[in-house]
Design a protein around this motif. Structure first.
Motif, PDB file in Angstrom:
ATOM      1  N   ASP A 106      61.178  55.095  47.278  1.00 51.42           N
ATOM      2  CA  ASP A 106      61.817  56.380  47.752  1.00 51.42           C
ATOM      3  C   ASP A 106      61.774  56.953  46.411  1.00 51.42           C
ATOM      4  N   LYS A 107      60.330  56.411  45.177  1.00 49.17           N
ATOM      5  CA  LYS A 107      59.490  56.965  44.863  1.00 49.17           C
ATOM      6  C   LYS A 107      59.031  57.292  45.231  1.00 49.17           C
ATOM      7  N   GLY A 108      58.473  57.477  45.986  1.00 50.13           N
ATOM      8  CA  GLY A 108      57.239  57.477  46.811  1.00 50.13           C
ATOM      9  C   GLY A 108      55.722  56.355  46.936  1.00 50.13           C
ATOM     10  N   GLU A 109      54.420  56.746  47.074  1.00 53.69           N
ATOM     11  CA  GLU A 109      53.545  55.661  47.155  1.00 53.69           C
ATOM     12  C   GLU A 109      52.576  55.399  46.573  1.00 53.69           C
ATOM     13  N   ARG A 110      52.686  54.476  45.824  1.00 54.94           N
ATOM     14  CA  ARG A 110      51.657  53.572  44.919  1.00 54.94           C
ATOM     15  C   ARG A 110      51.062  52.513  45.376  1.00 54.94           C
ATOM     16  N   CYS A 111      49.176  53.410  45.276  1.00 55.97           N
ATOM     17  CA  CYS A 111      48.155  52.179  45.649  1.00 55.97           C
ATOM     18  C   CYS A 111      47.399  52.276  44.629  1.00 55.97           C
ATOM     19  N   PHE A 112      47.676  50.560  44.242  1.00 50.92           N
ATOM     20  CA  PHE A 112      46.312  50.022  43.176  1.00 50.92           C
ATOM     21  C   PHE A 112      45.096  49.936  44.469  1.00 50.92           C
ATOM     22  N   ALA A 113      44.136  49.961  43.488  1.00 50.25           N
ATOM     23  CA  ALA A 113      42.855  49.366  43.644  1.00 50.25           C
ATOM     24  C   ALA A 113      43.007  47.713  43.689  1.00 50.25           C
ATOM     25  N   MET A 114      42.160  46.712  44.134  1.00 54.53           N
ATOM     26  CA  MET A 114      42.688  45.099  43.814  1.00 54.53           C
ATOM     27  C   MET A 114      41.305  44.445  43.516  1.00 54.53           C
ATOM     28  N   SER A 115      40.944  43.260  42.133  1.00 54.06           N
ATOM     29  CA  SER A 115      39.616  42.591  42.210  1.00 54.06           C
ATOM     30  C   SER A 115      40.883  41.762  41.749  1.00 54.06           C
ATOM     31  N   LYS A 116      39.807  40.211  41.927  1.00 59.02           N
ATOM     32  CA  LYS A 116      39.845  39.465  41.418  1.00 59.02           C
ATOM     33  C   LYS A 116      38.881  37.982  41.133  1.00 59.02           C
ATOM     34  N   SER A 117      39.083  37.285  40.208  1.00 60.28           N
ATOM     35  CA  SER A 117      38.394  36.661  39.828  1.00 60.28           C
ATOM     36  C   SER A 117      38.689  35.422  40.503  1.00 60.28           C
ATOM     37  N   LEU A 142      27.337  29.832  31.386  1.00 59.26           N
ATOM     38  CA  LEU A 142      27.149  29.973  32.564  1.00 59.26           C
ATOM     39  C   LEU A 142      28.801  30.111  32.969  1.00 59.26           C
ATOM     40  N   PRO A 143      29.363  28.626  33.278  1.00 59.30           N
ATOM     41  CA  PRO A 143      30.091  28.676  34.003  1.00 59.30           C
ATOM     42  C   PRO A 143      31.795  29.627  33.578  1.00 59.30           C
ATOM     43  N   LEU A 144      31.329  29.425  31.962  1.00 57.56           N
ATOM     44  CA  LEU A 144      32.420  30.492  31.731  1.00 57.56           C
ATOM     45  C   LEU A 144      31.691  32.378  32.147  1.00 57.56           C
ATOM     46  N   ILE A 145      30.879  32.453  32.145  1.00 58.63           N
ATOM     47  CA  ILE A 145      31.077  33.556  32.647  1.00 58.63           C
ATOM     48  C   ILE A 145      31.044  34.083  33.954  1.00 58.63           C
ATOM     49  N   SER A 146      31.130  33.028  34.883  1.00 53.22           N
ATOM     50  CA  SER A 146      31.465  33.121  36.499  1.00 53.22           C
ATOM     51  C   SER A 146      32.523  33.215  36.552  1.00 53.22           C
ATOM     52  N   ALA A 147      33.365  31.955  35.802  1.00 55.82           N
ATOM     53  CA  ALA A 147      34.695  32.200  36.001  1.00 55.82           C
ATOM     54  C   ALA A 147      35.695  33.423  36.149  1.00 55.82           C
ATOM     55  N   CYS A 148      34.728  34.799  35.369  1.00 56.85           N
ATOM     56  CA  CYS A 148      35.766  35.436  34.510  1.00 56.85           C
ATOM     57  C   CYS A 148      34.345  37.091  36.104  1.00 56.85           C
ATOM     58  N   THR A 149      34.172  36.888  36.704  1.00 59.79           N
ATOM     59  CA  THR A 149      33.620  37.663  37.612  1.00 59.79           C
ATOM     60  C   THR A 149      34.136  38.099  38.123  1.00 59.79           C
ATOM     61  N   MET A 150      34.325  39.278  38.048  1.00 54.91           N
ATOM     62  CA  MET A 150      35.629  40.006  39.123  1.00 54.91           C
ATOM     63  C   MET A 150      34.732  40.679  40.326  1.00 54.91           C
ATOM     64  N   GLU A 151      35.491  40.643  41.673  1.00 51.81           N
ATOM     65  CA  GLU A 151      35.449  41.014  43.012  1.00 51.81           C
ATOM     66  C   GLU A 151      36.277  41.780  43.548  1.00 51.81           C
ATOM     67  N   THR A 152      36.032  42.170  44.468  1.00 46.54           N
ATOM     68  CA  THR A 152      37.052  43.182  44.608  1.00 46.54           C
ATOM     69  C   THR A 152      37.681  42.549  45.738  1.00 46.54           C
ATOM     70  N   MET A 153      38.966  43.031  46.185  1.00 41.86           N
ATOM     71  CA  MET A 153      39.774  41.996  46.946  1.00 41.86           C
ATOM     72  C   MET A 153      39.807  42.688  48.424  1.00 41.86           C
ATOM     73  N   THR A 154      39.028  41.543  49.803  1.00 41.59           N
ATOM     74  CA  THR A 154      39.684  42.088  51.028  1.00 41.59           C
ATOM     75  C   THR A 154      40.774  42.619  51.116  1.00 41.59           C
ATOM     76  N   THR A 155      41.564  43.218  52.093  1.00 40.69           N
ATOM     77  CA  THR A 155      42.588  43.393  53.083  1.00 40.69           C
ATOM     78  C   THR A 155      43.465  41.717  53.787  1.00 40.69           C
ATOM     79  N   ASN A 156      42.312  41.475  53.938  1.00 36.21           N
ATOM     80  CA  ASN A 156      42.850  40.414  54.435  1.00 36.21           C
ATOM     81  C   ASN A 156      42.754  39.296  52.692  1.00 36.21           C
TER      82      ASN A 156
END
Length: 127
Positions: A82-93, A12-26
């Motif tokens: 100067d190459k334009g704008e790129r936006c990346f969705a972010m998540s973290k564990s 269980l600790p290994l599974i929860s450590a790998c769980t990804m959740e979206t990041m807030t702007t903060n």
């Protein structure tokens, strides 16, 4: 039968450590503000100024690309140059951050974010 339950509980600790959740702007702003990180291919050092400026330095040539960065609702970091704008969705564990752009994912350990502008040290180390 008891061994089966012990093994399940131990994982269980290994599974929860790998769980990804979206990041807030903060969370994104706190992680990136005044930090340096290497690109996924380790070819550039990227410094994110606390005031929203951005610079990317090619470690081999020393060429610098400048722009801006910001956190965008609901869970993206955007980089404009100067190459334009790129936006990346972010998540973290607890230990990793994952970026996603157009279905392509890349991950980085949280420990790979360096405090302050470490560009010159990374350029020296690359030579």
């Amino acid at each position: 039968m008891k061994l089966k339950y012990l093994i399940a509980l131990a994982t269980l600790p290994l599974i929860s450590a790998c769980t990804m959740e979206t990041m807030t702007t903060n969370q994104i702003s706190e992680l990136y503000s005044d930090t340096t990180s290497l690109s996924s291919n380790k070819a550039t050092a990227n410094y994110y100024y606390a005031d929203g400026r951005y610079k990317s330095t090619d470690l081999e040539t020393g060429e610098v690309t400048r722009g801006t960065w910001y956190a965008k609702e609901p869970d993206e970091i955007c980089i404009t140059s100067d190459k334009g704008e790129r936006c990346f969705a972010m998540s973290k564990s607890d230990t990793m951050v994952t970026f996603e752009l157009n279905g392509n994912k890349s991950s980085r350990k949280l420990s790979e974010y360096l405090e302050g502008d470490q560009t010159s040290e990374l350029v020296k180390a690359a030579k």
